[in-house]
Design a protein around this motif. Structure first.
Motif, PDB file in Angstrom:
ATOM      1  N   HIS A  84       0.844  -1.195   0.000  1.00  0.00           N
ATOM      2  CA  HIS A  84       0.000   0.000   0.000  1.00  0.00           C
ATOM      3  C   HIS A  84       0.879   1.245   0.000  1.00  0.00           C
ATOM      4  N   SER A  85       0.436   2.242  -0.746  1.00  0.00           N
ATOM      5  CA  SER A  85       1.275   3.413  -0.974  1.00  0.00           C
ATOM      6  C   SER A  85       0.424   4.675  -1.047  1.00  0.00           C
ATOM      7  N   TYR A  86       1.025   5.798  -0.643  1.00  0.00           N
ATOM      8  CA  TYR A  86       0.421   7.103  -0.900  1.00  0.00           C
ATOM      9  C   TYR A  86       0.498   7.388  -2.397  1.00  0.00           C
ATOM     10  N   MET A  92       8.324   6.393  -8.308  1.00  0.00           N
ATOM     11  CA  MET A  92       8.052   5.872  -6.968  1.00  0.00           C
ATOM     12  C   MET A  92       9.233   6.117  -6.043  1.00  0.00           C
ATOM     13  N   ASP A  98      11.339   3.609  -0.864  1.00  0.00           N
ATOM     14  CA  ASP A  98      10.673   2.656   0.022  1.00  0.00           C
ATOM     15  C   ASP A  98       9.725   1.749  -0.753  1.00  0.00           C
ATOM     16  N   LEU A  99       8.962   2.329  -1.670  1.00  0.00           N
ATOM     17  CA  LEU A  99       8.031   1.520  -2.455  1.00  0.00           C
ATOM     18  C   LEU A  99       8.780   0.598  -3.407  1.00  0.00           C
ATOM     19  N   GLU A 101       7.200   6.834   4.194  1.00  0.00           N
ATOM     20  CA  GLU A 101       6.197   5.880   3.731  1.00  0.00           C
ATOM     21  C   GLU A 101       6.381   5.630   2.236  1.00  0.00           C
ATOM     22  N   PRO A 102       5.898   4.482   1.735  1.00  0.00           N
ATOM     23  CA  PRO A 102       5.911   4.264   0.277  1.00  0.00           C
ATOM     24  C   PRO A 102       5.094   5.342  -0.434  1.00  0.00           C
ATOM     25  N   PHE A 103       5.596   5.785  -1.585  1.00  0.00           N
ATOM     26  CA  PHE A 103       4.974   6.907  -2.284  1.00  0.00           C
ATOM     27  C   PHE A 103       5.092   6.685  -3.785  1.00  0.00           C
ATOM     28  N   ILE A 104       4.037   7.032  -4.518  1.00  0.00           N
ATOM     29  CA  ILE A 104       4.051   6.867  -5.967  1.00  0.00           C
ATOM     30  C   ILE A 104       3.423   8.083  -6.637  1.00  0.00           C
TER      31      ILE A 104
END
Length: 417
Positions: A125-127, A164, A167-168, A219-222
């Motif tokens: 899950h990602s922002y 991305m 982290d992602l 946080e994971p980000f895309i």
């Protein structure tokens, strides 16, 4: 001299044992306080992955339905494009973009899950942030790998290009080097059953680690391409540094009448610095940090008084020793160096048990690490700073009374004793 120092400390071990205990406890408590402050200040100093300095957020709103006619509705897209282009020509504006999804310094967040084609069950899950191609210039995004390609930054491309965060990329592909993720593909499993499924994304670039505000974890980000600038999106404006002061007021004064066009009007324009300040107050971050820092400052002041007074009293009681050393031919510099080294040696002798206690406290997970991981580097840095502060307090507590004692004539000091 070193042998003499150790002999004297050993001969006074009964008196020193209380001093060792005090220094050990105070050092551990001081380390804990510094570690607590680092948890928040260390996170605030970390880069967010994008640059919001000199950037303003602009929102355009629509008028009430009662005053909108059909002609205005039909012309809405054309009107907004006209206004969007006017922003680019305003004095002091360097670049303009539109975006929606996860907005910095707000509670507006958008999430989706992504999975690599090699393992459809591995969903991360990602922002999400949908952006126009100029976004990367406005927010000064500097990829770790890959290059911007504005010509192909479009949702019509297949596979759709995405940027991305590290982290992602690491969570999705588990590669030894996140730069190797460029060119890899992934998909969104939640879109498979939609009317227009988008099942193939190609990593065009890998970005540094991302977060939405200063006091948050990474946080994971895309980033996904937006179709075009639309009125319900946020508009971000990068302003020349020498034009930042008073820009929002000037823009509103000059452009408010212009934006009164068709169904639109200028709603808000504010800098991201102001958004951050307001968000920190809204989340209670400011009050909480003020409380933490007030407690830490009060504790540090008490540590200073406790250690300072102990060594002050201890040095004043040894005025006779100072006088005797000077009578035996020692100069002031050598006497001062002897007393300072003795104090620092006492601190170093207590550092070992204090280090063991602090290490076990961290192993027991009793430290605060909500924003920063409890790493070895963090432990070493905070403990080293605690020892440095203790050393400075001890040196001040010894230096002043020893300096005063050296002004007294040796004969007078010996007579008083």
């Amino acid at each position: 001299m070193w042998r003499q120092l150790f002999n004297q400390i050993w001969n006074q071990r009964r008196a020193n044992v209380w001093l060792w205990t005090e220094l050990c406890i105070v050092t551990v408590l001081l380390w804990y306080g510094i570690d607590l402050v680092y948890n928040y200040e260390g996170a605030a100093w970390q880069p967010k992955g994008y640059d919001t300095s000199c950037v303003f957020d602009l929102t355009v709103a629509t008028k009430p339905l009662e005053v909108i006619n059909d002609a205005d509705n039909r012309r809405a897209g054309e009107d907004f494009t006209y206004l969007y282009n006017l922003i680019k020509d305003y004095p002091g504006v360097e670049a303009v973009c539109a975006y929606h999804g996860s907005i910095p310094y707000t509670d507006d967040a958008m999430f989706e899950g992504y999975a690599p084609h090699s393992d459809s069950t591995h969903v991360v899950h990602s922002y999400i942030r949908y952006v126009t191609s100029s976004y990367f210039d406005v927010f000064r995004l500097k990829p770790l790998a890959g290059q911007p390609d504005e010509a192909h930054w479009s949702p019509a491309e297949y596979p759709m290009p995405v940027w991305m965060s590290a982290d992602l990329a690491d969570s999705l592909f588990h590669l030894p080097n996140v730069a190797d993720a460029v060119g890899k593909t992934c998909f969104n499993p939640y879109f498979l059953k939609s009317a227009r499924p988008q099942t193939n994304y190609r990593v065009a670039a890998v970005l540094p680690r991302h977060k939405l505000s200063d006091y948050e974890r990474y946080e994971p980000f895309i980033y996904l391409p937006a179709q075009k600038a639309l009125f319900w999106q946020n508009v971000a404006i990068r302003v020349a540094p020498d034009q930042v002061a008073g820009f929002a007021e000037r823009f509103r004064r000059d452009m408010q009448p212009v934006f009164d066009r068709g169904i639109f009007y200028l709603n808000t324009i504010r800098s991201y610095d102001d958004m951050k300040a307001a968000y920190d107050v809204q989340q209670g971050t400011v009050n909480y940090l003020n409380t933490v820092y007030a407690v830490a400052a009060f504790f540090l002041f008490n540590v200073f008084l406790c250690v300072f007074a102990t060594f002050w009293y201890r040095t004043r009681k040894r005025r006779c020793e100072v006088a005797l050393r000077m009578a035996m031919g020692s100069n002031r510099q050598s006497v001062m160096a002897y007393f300072l080294l003795e104090g620092l040696l006492l601190l170093l002798m207590t550092a070992v048990p204090a280090l063991v206690i602090a290490f076990n406290i961290q192993l027991a997970d009793l430290t605060v690490h909500t924003l920063m991981d409890a790493t070895g580097g963090r432990f070493a840095g905070c403990f080293g700073l605690a020892l440095l502060l203790m050393a400075l307090i001890i040196m001040v507590g010894i230096w002043y009374p020893a300096r005063q004692a050296m002004k007294i004539q040796p004969a007078e000091a010996l007579h008083d004793e």
